[in-house]
Design an enzyme around this catalytic site. Structure first.
Site, PDB file in Angstrom:
ATOM      1  N   ARG A 293      25.813  -8.056  13.858  1.00 42.90           N
ATOM      2  CA  ARG A 293      26.714  -9.156  13.505  1.00 42.90           C
ATOM      3  C   ARG A 293      26.065 -10.184  12.575  1.00 42.90           C
ATOM      4  NH1 ARG A 293      30.726 -10.668  17.275  1.00 42.90           N
ATOM      5  NH2 ARG A 293      29.431  -9.639  18.833  1.00 42.90           N
ATOM      6  N   CYS A 361      53.892  -4.949  16.921  1.00 44.80           N
ATOM      7  CA  CYS A 361      55.003  -5.106  17.863  1.00 44.80           C
ATOM      8  C   CYS A 361      54.501  -5.590  19.203  1.00 44.80           C
ATOM      9  CB  CYS A 361      55.742  -3.794  18.009  1.00 44.80           C
ATOM     10  SG  CYS A 361      56.422  -3.277  16.447  1.00 44.80           S
TER      11      CYS A 361
HETATM   12  N1  LLP Z   1      21.620  -2.715  19.457  1.00 42.39           N
HETATM   13  C1  LLP Z   1      22.362  -2.182  20.442  1.00 42.39           C
HETATM   14  C2  LLP Z   1      21.779  -1.169  21.298  1.00 42.39           C
HETATM   15  C3  LLP Z   1      23.689  -2.603  20.620  1.00 42.39           C
HETATM   16  O1  LLP Z   1      24.413  -2.077  21.588  1.00 42.39           O
HETATM   17  C4  LLP Z   1      24.230  -3.578  19.748  1.00 42.39           C
HETATM   18  C5  LLP Z   1      25.614  -4.021  19.900  1.00 42.39           C
HETATM   19  C6  LLP Z   1      23.436  -4.088  18.728  1.00 42.39           C
HETATM   20  C7  LLP Z   1      22.116  -3.640  18.618  1.00 42.39           C
HETATM   21  C8  LLP Z   1      23.914  -5.111  17.744  1.00 42.39           C
HETATM   22  O2  LLP Z   1      24.279  -6.302  18.335  1.00 42.39           O
HETATM   23  P1  LLP Z   1      24.682  -7.560  17.410  1.00 42.39           P
HETATM   24  O3  LLP Z   1      23.456  -7.989  16.657  1.00 42.39           O
HETATM   25  O4  LLP Z   1      25.753  -7.113  16.499  1.00 42.39           O
HETATM   26  O5  LLP Z   1      25.126  -8.564  18.391  1.00 42.39           O
HETATM   27  N2  LLP Z   1      32.533  -5.220  19.531  1.00 42.39           N
HETATM   28  C9  LLP Z   1      31.876  -6.404  20.031  1.00 42.39           C
HETATM   29  C10 LLP Z   1      30.385  -6.319  19.925  1.00 42.39           C
HETATM   30  C11 LLP Z   1      29.787  -5.132  20.642  1.00 42.39           C
HETATM   31  C12 LLP Z   1      28.294  -5.041  20.455  1.00 42.39           C
HETATM   32  C13 LLP Z   1      27.790  -3.744  20.948  1.00 42.39           C
HETATM   33  N3  LLP Z   1      26.397  -3.531  20.780  1.00 42.39           N
HETATM   34  C14 LLP Z   1      32.408  -7.622  19.286  1.00 42.39           C
HETATM   35  O6  LLP Z   1      33.280  -7.461  18.437  1.00 42.39           O
HETATM   36  O7  LLP Z   1      32.007  -8.734  19.571  1.00 42.39           O
END
Ligand code: LLP
Length: 448
Positions: A293, A361
């Site tokens: 992110r 919808c």
């Molecule tokens: N590494 C692993 C093992 C992960 O499971 C994740 C995210 C990341 C790195 C990256 O995390 P970040 O830096 O993006 O926070 N769909 C959800 C977020 C799910 C994150 C899943 N794992 C949302 O839209 O907030």
């Protein structure tokens, strides 16, 4: 109140992204439209590499591709010297098709399919992150069958609670991910991995959650992980080459959010990690981070066309746009809050409080309550910070076509993903013979 750093207004009073006029982009590509500011993504990659590289001897930053992945984005990450975290056959396939170097790929997932084991081993990915005892024995079998040795990290569940939406917490005791320190599962996995012929255990991994707006949980995680490392070093003789602390750094979605900077994160992690390792007399492993992110999130903007404006007297104004749940499921899933501007009136003062609704919808509220400039049907709405987990989580709900994705840099726009066509929507449909439409005359007879 902090300023919206995404709000760049050009001389025509239009929102600009990467120097491109968003009104022109909407005309060229149609809406809804995902835009990325290329330079912003590159800056974030460089910031991670520099801030951590300055504070720790050996670092790899592996972009978590689940946040957003296309062939072009994979190439960009390679150009920036990033590693890549993939979590499915599809993400791995995309990375390999983009010629992303396999040795910098980390293969994740709490349930890897046979296809995924095979693909990962065949490609020779740098690390396979093992998430369970079952996986460890399956991977060991696959590796031996294929005459190779898998370079493995064991994913540890440290038992850390974080301040984020419960659906995106992952390191707590009650989580499907990883092998628990508590209960001895992680230790058992390490012991088995060290003895397994098809496995070369390179180190440990953990990931505690996502959209973290405080760094304290990272500090606690380091303490726990290094204490565990010291234990398995002393008891089992594990020499840990890699310590992967996952991703999770939050970003600014609204003016109220005050996320830590990458430098804040590095300042929390590196000195504490070095001190803890010293305290236990351990060698410094390579430090791996997996931000998703915080690499692409605030580089993304989604453009919509405003269609219907409806006033409910004495209550509120609804503004409906030509997308919604299918291009951004995050408000529905995580109560995520976004900010927006009227892109073709970006210089005008916001003056009306409205609810932004999608066109699905159901009640697919995109933004519950936001202040916008006066607008009319045909105006463009730009929603900020949609670069992570939007395109990646898009669906065809209501048989909507998924939007195009465009990379913007120095006033030039580059297509990353073509908009889906109506024909694409039925491309995978098959017509069972007994349901096939009859010939026109036959239909006429039946009707007669
Ligand atoms: N590494 C692993 C093992 C992960 O499971 C994740 C995210 C990341 C790195 C990256 O995390 P970040 O830096 O993006 O926070 N769909 C959800 C977020 C799910 C994150 C899943 N794992 C949302 O839209 O907030």
């Amino acid at each position: 109140m902090s300023e919206n750093t995404m709000l760049k207004v050009n001389e025509r009073g239009h929102l600009a992204v990467g120097g491109c006029d968003t009104v022109e982009l909407a005309h060229k590509y149609g809406t809804p439209l995902y835009l990325y500011d290329e330079q912003r993504i590159r800056d974030r990659c460089r910031e991670y590499i520099a801030e951590f590289g300055d504070r720790y001897p050996q670092v790899e930053i592996a972009y978590a591709s689940k946040a957003a992945l296309t062939l072009g984005l994979a190439r960009l990450m390679d150009q920036e010297g990033m590693g890549l975290d993939v979590a499915s056959a599809g993400e791995l396939y995309t990375a390999l098709q983009a010629n992303f170097p396999a040795e910098r790929i980390k293969m994740h997932g709490n349930y890897k399919s046979n296809l995924e084991y095979r693909m990962a081993l065949e490609a020779g990915v740098g690390r396979i992150v093992v998430d369970s005892l079952i996986e460890l024995s399956q991977l060991n079998c696959w590796a031996q069958k294929m005459g190779s040795v898998a370079d493995v990290l064991v994913r540890v569940r440290p038992g850390i609670d974080t301040h984020t939406h419960q659906l995106i917490q992952t390191g707590q005791v009650d989580s499907k991910f990883g092998l628990g320190i508590y209960g001895g599962e992680a230790r058992e996995a390490i012991e088995l991995a060290m003895a397994a012929e098809g496995i070369n255990l390179r180190g440990l991994h953990c990931h505690i959650g996502s959209q973290l707006l405080e760094t304290d949980a990272f500090g606690r995680t380091i303490d726990l992980m290094v204490e565990f490392l010291a234990r398995v070093h002393d008891e089992l003789g594990l020499e840990c080459e890699d310590l992967d602390l996952g991703g999770g750094l939050g970003i600014r979605y609204t003016e109220k959010d005050e996320p830590p900077t990458v430098a804040d994160l590095a300042e929390t992690i590196c000195p504490r990690l070095l001190a803890k390792l010293d305290e236990h007399g351990l060698d410094y492993p390579r430090l791996i981070l997996e931000p998703g992110r915080s690499i692409v999130g605030d580089a993304g903007v989604t453009l919509y066309t405003i269609g219907v404006i409806k006033q409910i007297p004495d209550l509120r104004t609804y503004i409906s746009v030509d997308g919604g749940l299918s291009d951004n499921p995050r408000p529905a899933l995580y109560e995520a809050v976004y900010e927006a501007v009227v892109a073709n009136r970006a210089a005008e003062t916001p003056e009306q409080w409205v609810r932004v609704a999608g066109k699905h919808c159901e009640t697919d509220t995109l933004i519950d309550d936001t202040c916008l400039a006066a607008c009319e049907p045909g105006d463009l709405l730009a929603v900020f910070s949609t670069g992570a987990y939007n395109y990646a989580m898009a669906s065809n709900y209501n048989r909507f076509t998924r939007p195009a994705v465009v990379l913007c840099c120095d006033g030039q726009d580059h297509l990353l993903v073509e908009r889906e066509s109506l024909a694409d929507l039925i491309a995978q449909d098959r017509m069972p013979v007994h349901l096939a439409p009859r010939e026109a005359n036959e239909r006429g007879c039946a009707a007669g």
